[in-house]
Design a protein around this motif. Structure first.
Motif, PDB file in Angstrom:
ATOM      1  N   LEU A 190       1.945  -8.197  -3.432  1.00  0.00           N
ATOM      2  CA  LEU A 190       2.082  -6.738  -3.361  1.00  0.00           C
ATOM      3  C   LEU A 190       3.428  -6.307  -2.781  1.00  0.00           C
ATOM      4  CD1 LEU A 190      -1.400  -5.412  -2.144  1.00  0.00           C
ATOM      5  CD2 LEU A 190      -0.276  -4.905  -4.316  1.00  0.00           C
ATOM      6  N   PRO A 241      -3.133  -7.346  -7.319  1.00  0.00           N
ATOM      7  CA  PRO A 241      -1.747  -6.918  -7.106  1.00  0.00           C
ATOM      8  C   PRO A 241      -1.075  -6.446  -8.396  1.00  0.00           C
ATOM      9  CG  PRO A 241      -2.147  -9.033  -6.050  1.00  0.00           C
ATOM     10  CD  PRO A 241      -3.342  -8.738  -6.884  1.00  0.00           C
ATOM     11  N   GLN A 276      -1.902  -2.931  -9.330  1.00  0.00           N
ATOM     12  CA  GLN A 276      -1.232  -1.938  -8.475  1.00  0.00           C
ATOM     13  C   GLN A 276       0.259  -1.827  -8.773  1.00  0.00           C
ATOM     14  OE1 GLN A 276      -4.216  -2.090  -4.602  1.00  0.00           O
ATOM     15  NE2 GLN A 276      -2.043  -1.999  -4.225  1.00  0.00           N
ATOM     16  N   LEU A 277       0.847  -2.911  -9.272  1.00  0.00           N
ATOM     17  CA  LEU A 277       2.289  -2.915  -9.530  1.00  0.00           C
ATOM     18  C   LEU A 277       2.645  -2.322 -10.892  1.00  0.00           C
ATOM     19  CD1 LEU A 277       3.154  -6.454  -8.120  1.00  0.00           C
ATOM     20  CD2 LEU A 277       3.732  -4.266  -7.079  1.00  0.00           C
TER      21      LEU A 277
END
Length: 373
Positions: A37, A60, A63-64
């Motif tokens: 993250l 992660p 979210q990225l």
């Protein structure tokens, strides 16, 4: 003990995790998620199947990724179509409560490529692919990887053992000019994996290793029964009939062994079918539909053919033949005792193989109970 919020996962993803009964991060998730993250880095995660790798890289990644950008931003490369389908399905489940949808597409051999090309014309942010099919799509200029920021190699050693090293080299070379990070996950790090790390990844790539002893699910009871090879079919038949209200998977080491065993059990009027490398995609899907819908009691499988199988409520796994590799034992056993349920992992062991049971106990920090059937 950390939780997903402490690791930096957004609440809308945690809401989906709660619904999936994924509440406590595994060892690899605890170690990998904060790094992936926060740091734009190449990453090496050495961990067995069954450690929660999909969430370790999937959360992660979700979210990225920028949902406003419609192009492919990440590729997840994996050895089999089943694993590819499972990863795509899992990522889809994680995004159930995400306000701005992230689109995941899976491509693999065994399905007409024109159908997949058609689907890829829709917005796709994450592409899950087997190596050969991705090469086919690249050669047809059907995928554009210019905006890719992350390439994930899942079960990298398995891909190499299946002969995909040239394809992986070609894919990584093709994206070498792009400012991307590589996240590599592998149960083992043989010389061919070291070569990939050396050729394509940064010298300061972040590496974590999950110990075998942190892998095994404590809800699985491990047992073994000593028997001669000639007695195995009758013993297995007795076990299945004694547990006729339960379902499970029986593992063989070879395609021929799985086929032969299926024929022997079918002759006894048991509801079984086998899956193996010689089975066509249509036949394989037919068997899996029958198993998931509970029309079959038992599935007989080889280690490679079982990659990516995700069937709920399996009561037991039987090692009709012990696997050669430690991670295969972990992978097999992990098919049972899912989503908070308990399960049984039973090994059929020849007298000459008792030392293997001792070795598994020591390496995996588990206890085997000797039983008779």
């Amino acid at each position: 003990m950390s939780n997903f919020k402490d690791l930096g996962i957004h609440q809308e993803l945690i809401q989906a995790l709660d619904e999936l009964h994924i509440n406590t991060p595994t060892v690899i998730q605890t170690q990998a998620i904060p790094v992936l993250l926060k740091d734009k880095t190449d990453f090496i995660g050495q961990a067995q199947t069954g450690t929660g790798k999909t969430a370790a890289f999937g959360l992660p990644l979700l979210q990225l990724v920028n949902p406003e950008q419609k192009s492919i931003q990440a590729i997840i490369i994996c050895p089999t179509r089943e694993l590819g389908q499972q990863i795509a399905k899992q990522l889809f489940k994680f995004t159930k409560y995400v306000s701005k949808k992230i689109f995941v597409e899976a491509v693999y051999g065994g399905e007409k490529i024109d159908i997949q090309i058609g689907r890829l014309k829709r917005p796709t942010q994450i592409l899950v692919a087997t190596p050969g099919r991705l090469i086919d799509l690249l050669e047809r200029k059907a995928v554009d990887l210019k905006e890719v920021k992350t390439i994930i190699l899942d079960e990298a050693d398995e891909m190499l053992s299946m002969g995909f090293k040239p394809d992986i080299d070609k894919i990584l070379s093709h994206t070498a000019q792009i400012d991307r990070n590589i996240w590599l996950f592998s149960a083992t790090i043989p010389s061919a994996i070291k070569q990939i790390i050396s050729d394509y990844m940064a010298d300061d790539a972040y590496k974590i290793e999950v110990d075998h002893k942190d892998v095994m699910n404590t809800a699985i009871k491990h047992q073994y029964v000593i028997c001669d090879i000639k007695d195995k079919p009758n013993l297995l038949q007795s076990f299945i009939k004694n547990n006729d209200d339960k379902r499970g998977i029986v593992f063989c080491k070879t395609k021929a062994g799985a086929q032969t065993l299926a024929k022997q059990l079918l002759a006894k009027n048991l509801k079984v079918e086998s899956i193996h490398g010689d089975l066509g995609q249509r036949d394989r899907e037919k068997v899996m539909r029958a198993f998931k819908s509970e029309r079959l009691q038992v599935l007989i499988a080889t280690d490679i053919s079982a990659r990516g199988i995700d069937v709920s409520n399996l009561s037991y796994v039987i090692h009709y033949q012990l696997p050669e590799q430690l991670e295969y034992f972990t992978h097999r056993s992990g098919r049972t005792a899912r989503a908070g349920n308990k399960g049984l992992s039973l090994a059929f062991v020849a007298p000459s193989e008792l030392e293997k049971i001792t070795a598994l106990e020591k390496e995996l920090n588990i206890y085997f109970e000797k039983i008779s059937i």
